[in-house]
Motif scaffolding. Structure first.
Motif, short mmCIF file in Angstrom:
data_model
loop_
_atom_site.label_atom_id
_atom_site.label_comp_id
_atom_site.label_asym_id
_atom_site.label_seq_id
_atom_site.Cartn_x
_atom_site.Cartn_y
_atom_site.Cartn_z
N LYS A 227 0.81 -1.23 0.00
CA LYS A 227 0.00 0.00 0.00
C LYS A 227 0.84 1.28 0.00
O LYS A 227 0.46 2.27 -0.61
CB LYS A 227 -0.98 -0.01 1.18
N ASN A 228 2.00 1.26 0.68
CA ASN A 228 2.81 2.49 0.74
C ASN A 228 3.41 2.83 -0.62
O ASN A 228 3.44 4.00 -1.02
CB ASN A 228 3.90 2.36 1.81
N THR A 229 3.87 1.80 -1.32
CA THR A 229 4.41 2.01 -2.68
C THR A 229 3.30 2.49 -3.62
O THR A 229 3.48 3.44 -4.39
CB THR A 229 5.01 0.69 -3.23
N LEU A 230 2.14 1.83 -3.53
CA LEU A 230 1.02 2.18 -4.41
C LEU A 230 0.47 3.57 -4.09
O LEU A 230 0.04 4.31 -4.99
CB LEU A 230 -0.08 1.12 -4.32
N ALA A 231 0.50 3.95 -2.82
CA ALA A 231 0.07 5.31 -2.42
C ALA A 231 1.03 6.35 -2.99
O ALA A 231 0.62 7.41 -3.47
CB ALA A 231 0.00 5.42 -0.90
N SER A 233 2.89 6.07 -5.69
CA SER A 233 2.72 6.20 -7.15
C SER A 233 1.45 6.97 -7.48
O SER A 233 1.43 7.79 -8.39
CB SER A 233 2.76 4.84 -7.85
N LEU A 234 0.36 6.74 -6.72
CA LEU A 234 -0.89 7.48 -6.98
C LEU A 234 -0.71 8.97 -6.68
O LEU A 234 -1.11 9.82 -7.46
CB LEU A 234 -2.05 6.90 -6.16
N THR A 235 -0.06 9.27 -5.55
CA THR A 235 0.18 10.68 -5.20
C THR A 235 1.02 11.36 -6.28
O THR A 235 0.73 12.49 -6.68
CB THR A 235 0.89 10.77 -3.83
N ALA A 236 2.05 10.66 -6.77
CA ALA A 236 2.90 11.24 -7.81
C ALA A 236 2.10 11.52 -9.08
O ALA A 236 2.26 12.56 -9.72
CB ALA A 236 4.05 10.28 -8.12
N THR A 468 -9.07 13.42 -3.58
CA THR A 468 -7.60 13.29 -3.62
C THR A 468 -6.96 14.50 -4.32
O THR A 468 -5.97 15.04 -3.83
CB THR A 468 -7.17 11.99 -4.33
N HIS A 469 -7.54 14.91 -5.44
CA HIS A 469 -6.96 16.05 -6.17
C HIS A 469 -7.05 17.33 -5.36
O HIS A 469 -6.08 18.10 -5.27
CB HIS A 469 -7.68 16.24 -7.52
N THR A 479 -1.19 9.95 2.72
CA THR A 479 -0.46 8.69 2.90
C THR A 479 -1.39 7.52 2.57
O THR A 479 -2.59 7.72 2.35
CB THR A 479 -0.02 8.54 4.36
N ALA A 480 -0.83 6.33 2.59
CA ALA A 480 -1.65 5.13 2.37
C ALA A 480 -2.80 5.07 3.37
O ALA A 480 -3.93 4.71 3.02
CB ALA A 480 -0.79 3.88 2.47
N GLU A 481 -2.53 5.45 4.62
CA GLU A 481 -3.58 5.43 5.65
C GLU A 481 -4.70 6.41 5.31
O GLU A 481 -5.88 6.12 5.54
CB GLU A 481 -2.99 5.77 7.04
#
Length: 594
Positions: A227-231, A233-236, A468-469, A479-481
């Motif tokens: 989840k932290n890696t995927l969070a 990449s989504l944030t980026a 999110t945007h 963060t993922a949380e």
């Protein structure tokens, strides 16, 4: 068919007629050589678009070259899709793909040069040169983007960086499709089977609760680990959208996504609001589903189970065609005649063969037929796919017949409306005429699931995207949380108190590739709602409904999508279309409760 046939073993009557485009590869090669000689002439217009006559000349030459290039491109791709293992067509496709990038570079000067001209000068030239008048909408559409176009150097810099800026999406794709594995689970027969993204959808529909629970926990358990890696990449990815909108002087990423097609921001925000005001309908659906499945408690992994199973019925292709024609009768004889001639003239490639591309699509060029690729397997779902893809093709047929080359392509916002209207008419027809109660229940459940997944679910996605945007636009980190909490809260709100929101679902946001395409998913819901509004008026026999609908099909891209739909009687700036869809959802719930 016990063994898949080779392409040459399939009878010609079941194949699309691509020989109408080119009789053979030699003709294609000759045209391709001609194109390469002619296309370079486009570059000669660079720096010379100084008056109405030269702009008009450019449009004429560009159309001639673009149409030839499009036809070559379509032919090569369709031939490749017939048999992807055929090396001749692999090289044909590769050759035209490489060339298309070169061709684009020949015309890259056009938009910047138009934008460098004074608005008043262009207006005067359109009034002065009669031949330019049909291009008024196209030119004004370019000019309205003037505040968001940067200097030549800045545009080149952004173009050069585009590949790097796409990295988050590429990382998400490779991580979830190539690197992630989900281990093994027991299937319904007690066999150990490897769980994949591909077979998850069939396990989550399993009648065996243990199977679907195991698949659900295993799949999302793996996403939770990353989840932290995927969070990150989504944030980026979201930061990239926000950066791009800021650089281009938009007020927000949402505006940057909607404004080029003149879609008011209210259309997006209002769709989310209307669905929020009607979530009690979805809560009711969950309650009914729990009762029909005979569950003491309903979980997230129970949502996709059909409330009833019926034996598979074999529906031969010709029978499928007749079912669709009967369902589409309310559209009138002209529409039905086009449909029949499409079937008889070779629009459709019907059956699967070795090497043939999977899935289904409708595609073609301005000067070709609107071809349909199917992998027809004699099931009810294939009949629905036929109705859907022919909806696209007849939309293309009308828009190419009625519009000039430059206005023949419709936008994504309109694209799914015609295909979904056909599907809507088909499911109405099937439910109405069905006398077997079990089958009727099955069909009602099919339509309920369509609305749940296409309207409710996609607007939940849209609500998450907006959150999110906007949060990141305000400089607040996520963060993922934070993503998990937002997703959990949305599921609680959308599905209500009757269902147990399992902790595994909290990480589902990380699995959705559409979040890497900016503000894309809401169009599934708006398209479905527009189609529902059209099919409702058509079925009720409302005066002028069919003609208005055909007007929508004929409009192509001659105006902005909101205006095209409004002229056809569907106003997406109001609550009416989505409320009509929810009204249908409630009618179906009433039927299923009986």
């Amino acid at each position: 068919m016990s063994e898949l046939k080779k392409r040459e073993e399939i009878e010609d009557k079941f194949k699309w007629n691509i020989d109408k485009v080119y009789k053979n590869i030699e003709d294609w090669e000759n045209d391709f050589e001609d194109l390469k000689k002619e296309a370079v002439k486009l570059r000669e217009f660079s720096g010379k678009l100084t008056n109405g006559e030269s702009i008009l000349e450019y449009f004429a030459l560009n159309e001639k070259i673009s149409r030839k290039a499009e036809t070559l491109y379509v032919y090569a791709h369709l031939k490749y899709d017939e048999d992807t293992s055929n090396s001749t067509y692999q090289s044909l496709m590769s050759k035209v793909d490489i060339y298309m990038a070169e061709l684009a570079s020949y015309t890259a000067f056009f938009v910047p040069e138009i934008l460098s001209l004074d608005d008043k000068f262009i207006e005067d030239e359109i009034n002065r040169v009669e031949g330019l008048k049909p291009f008024k909408f196209l030119i004004e559409d370019i000019l309205k983007e003037k505040p968001h176009i940067l200097s030549k150097e800045m545009e080149e810099l952004l173009a050069a960086a585009s590949d790097c800026l796409d990295a988050p999406s590429a990382i998400h794709s490779i991580l979830t499709n190539a690197d992630m594995t989900f281990g093994k689970i027991e299937d319904e027969d007690g066999n150990e089977v490897e769980l994949t993204e591909g077979n998850y959808s069939s396990f989550i529909r399993s009648k065996n609760k243990d199977v679907r629970k195991a698949a659900f926990e295993r799949l999302f358990g793996e996403y939770e680990k990353l989840k932290n890696t995927l969070a990150t990449s989504l944030t980026a990815s979201i930061k990239t959208f926000n950066f791009s909108s800021k650089v281009r002087k938009y007020n927000s990423a949402l505006e940057a996504s909607l404004k080029p097609n003149n879609i008011p921001l209210e259309v997006y925000k209002n769709a989310v609001k209307v669905i929020n005001d009607n979530l009690n309908s979805l809560h009711r659906y969950v309650q009914i589903k729990k009762k029909l499945l005979g569950l003491d408690e309903i979980h997230m992994y129970d949502l996709y189970v059909p409330v009833i199973e019926i034996p598979k019925e074999k529906i031969e292709f010709n029978e499928g065609v007749n079912i669709v024609l009967d369902a589409l009768k309310p559209l009138g004889t002209e529409y039905l005649d086009i449909f029949k001639s499409g079937v008889n003239d070779g629009w459709i490639d019907i059956y699967e063969n070795k090497g043939k591309r999977g899935g289904a699509y409708s595609w073609g060029g301005y000067d070709t037929m609107p071809y349909v690729l199917l992998n027809y397997n004699n099931e009810l779902g294939d009949v629905s796919t036929l109705a859907h893809e022919m909806g696209h093709s007849i939309h293309s047929y009308y828009s190419r017949k009625e519009q000039s080359y430059y206005y023949a392509n419709y936008t994504l916002f309109c694209a799914e409306v015609a295909s979904t209207t056909n599907e809507s008419l088909l499911i109405h027809y099937l439910i109405e005429k069905e006398t077997d109660q079990k089958k009727k229940l099955y069909l009602i459940n099919q339509e309920l699931e369509q609305i749940r997944t296409t309207v409710f679910r996609q607007l939940m996605f849209a609500e998450f995207e907006l959150y999110t945007h906007e949060t990141l636009e305000q400089g607040i980190p996520l963060t993922a949380e934070d993503y998990n909490k937002a997703w959990h809260d949305l599921n609680v709100k959308y599905f209500g108190n009757e269902i147990i929101i399992d902790k595994e679902i909290d990480v589902e946001w990380s699995r959705i590739p559409h979040f890497y395409s900016d503000f894309y998913v809401y169009q599934y819901a708006t398209g479905y709602a527009a189609a529902s509004a059209f099919s409702k008026d058509i079925l009720e026999g409302k005066e002028g409904a069919v003609e208005k609908y055909k007007g929508f099909l004929k409009a192509g891209g001659s105006d902005y999508p909101i205006n095209i739909l409004k002229n056809a009687g569907v106003d997406m700036t109001t609550n009416v279309p989505i409320e009509a869809t929810i009204k249908r959802f409630n009618e179906l719930l009433d039927m299923i409760e009986k």
